[in-house]
Write an enzyme that holds these catalytic residues in place. Structure first.
Site, PDB file in Angstrom:
ATOM      1  N   HIS A  86     -20.882 -22.034  32.971  1.00 52.72           N
ATOM      2  CA  HIS A  86     -20.280 -21.538  33.844  1.00 52.72           C
ATOM      3  C   HIS A  86     -22.275 -20.801  34.523  1.00 52.72           C
ATOM      4  O   HIS A  86     -22.545 -19.784  33.496  1.00 52.72           O
ATOM      5  CB  HIS A  86     -20.130 -20.970  34.790  1.00 52.72           C
ATOM      6  CG  HIS A  86     -19.570 -19.561  32.913  1.00 52.72           C
ATOM      7  ND1 HIS A  86     -19.197 -19.831  32.211  1.00 52.72           N
ATOM      8  CD2 HIS A  86     -19.663 -18.407  34.078  1.00 52.72           C
ATOM      9  CE1 HIS A  86     -18.638 -18.262  31.404  1.00 52.72           C
ATOM     10  NE2 HIS A  86     -19.222 -17.595  32.584  1.00 52.72           N
TER      11      HIS A  86
ATOM     12  N   HIS B 162     -23.668 -18.623  37.082  1.00 55.19           N
ATOM     13  CA  HIS B 162     -23.634 -17.196  38.527  1.00 55.19           C
ATOM     14  C   HIS B 162     -24.314 -17.984  39.795  1.00 55.19           C
ATOM     15  O   HIS B 162     -25.599 -17.979  39.297  1.00 55.19           O
ATOM     16  CB  HIS B 162     -23.284 -15.565  37.605  1.00 55.19           C
ATOM     17  CG  HIS B 162     -22.412 -15.744  36.797  1.00 55.19           C
ATOM     18  ND1 HIS B 162     -20.984 -15.289  37.219  1.00 55.19           N
ATOM     19  CD2 HIS B 162     -22.179 -15.646  35.643  1.00 55.19           C
ATOM     20  CE1 HIS B 162     -20.361 -14.712  36.165  1.00 55.19           C
ATOM     21  NE2 HIS B 162     -20.765 -15.438  35.276  1.00 55.19           N
TER      22      HIS B 162
HETATM   23  P1  AMP Z   1     -19.126 -14.639  31.870  1.00 58.19           P
HETATM   24  O1  AMP Z   1     -18.582 -13.245  31.720  1.00 58.19           O
HETATM   25  O2  AMP Z   1     -20.376 -14.905  32.289  1.00 58.19           O
HETATM   26  O3  AMP Z   1     -18.218 -15.955  31.338  1.00 58.19           O
HETATM   27  O4  AMP Z   1     -18.582 -14.492  33.994  1.00 58.19           O
HETATM   28  C1  AMP Z   1     -16.907 -15.185  34.328  1.00 58.19           C
HETATM   29  C2  AMP Z   1     -16.297 -14.891  35.261  1.00 58.19           C
HETATM   30  O5  AMP Z   1     -15.351 -15.492  35.686  1.00 58.19           O
HETATM   31  C3  AMP Z   1     -16.215 -13.727  35.312  1.00 58.19           C
HETATM   32  O6  AMP Z   1     -17.074 -13.506  36.513  1.00 58.19           O
HETATM   33  C4  AMP Z   1     -14.844 -13.609  36.259  1.00 58.19           C
HETATM   34  O7  AMP Z   1     -14.452 -13.271  37.491  1.00 58.19           O
HETATM   35  C5  AMP Z   1     -14.564 -15.766  36.051  1.00 58.19           C
HETATM   36  N1  AMP Z   1     -13.589 -15.932  36.988  1.00 58.19           N
HETATM   37  C6  AMP Z   1     -12.500 -16.006  35.919  1.00 58.19           C
HETATM   38  N2  AMP Z   1     -11.381 -15.888  35.459  1.00 58.19           N
HETATM   39  C7  AMP Z   1     -11.315 -17.214  37.511  1.00 58.19           C
HETATM   40  C8  AMP Z   1     -10.759 -17.574  37.956  1.00 58.19           C
HETATM   41  N3  AMP Z   1      -9.471 -18.000  37.979  1.00 58.19           N
HETATM   42  N4  AMP Z   1     -11.553 -17.490  38.883  1.00 58.19           N
HETATM   43  C9  AMP Z   1     -12.393 -17.626  39.223  1.00 58.19           C
HETATM   44  N5  AMP Z   1     -13.953 -16.741  38.863  1.00 58.19           N
HETATM   45  C10 AMP Z   1     -12.425 -16.915  37.269  1.00 58.19           C
END
Ligand code: AMP
Length: 140
Positions: free
Chosen positions: A99, A101
């Site tokens: 993903h 950001h």
């Molecule tokens: P990372 O640390 O780069 O893997 O980021 C994972 C991101 O996913 C974090 O910013 C979380 O807040 C986001 N996240 C986790 N679960 C969900 C969800 N159900 N809906 C939207 N964002 C999410």
């Protein structure tokens, strides 16, 4: 497979979508760095950058470009935009579905990157060349 982003894409977990096509989707991060924080994901599950197809990767960046412009025009406070991708646990990846950001930045918003202690010491050209050569050797 227990992937939260696949569950979101399947509509089994709620999310606030801003974009979706056959390759990529973008939805609001549940815990935003700043308001307007969006995550861009490939529709086809890929755990990492190594696994995502080149076309899906390119589509992710293309949507990021459009989103950066949209954030600035949205009325959400946005003086600049950061793109951030954590590839691998050591890089801070918490969700095993690649993903990107995309989030708004503004002066003194409190977000920042922490640099290692030796960051101020620049490596020699020779060291840079050695690293460049090591990368060139395996770059596909
Ligand atoms: P990372 O640390 O780069 O893997 O980021 C994972 C991101 O996913 C974090 O910013 C979380 O807040 C986001 N996240 C986790 N679960 C969900 C969800 N159900 N809906 C939207 N964002 C999410």
């Amino acid at each position: 497979m227990n992937c939260v982003f696949c569950e979101i894409l399947a509509g089994r977990i709620p999310a606030s979508f801003v974009y979706r096509d056959e390759r990529v989707a973008a939805f609001m991060d549940i815990q935003p760095v700043n308001a307007g924080h969006v995550l861009i994901v490939p529709v086809a599950h890929a755990a990492s950058l190594e696994e995502v197809s080149e076309r899906d990767g390119a589509a992710m960046l293309s949507v990021a470009q459009r989103l950066a412009g949209a954030l600035k025009a949205s009325g959400i406070r946005c003086e600049g935009v950061n793109l951030f991708l954590a590839n691998g646990e050591a890089a801070g990846q918490e969700v095993s579905h690649v993903h990107l950001h995309v989030f708004p930045r503004f002066v003194e918003d409190g977000f920042g990157l922490k640099f290692p202690p030796n960051y101020s010491r620049k490596p020699s050209r020779r060291a840079l060349e050695e690293d460049a050569e090591a990368i060139r050797q395996v770059l596909k």
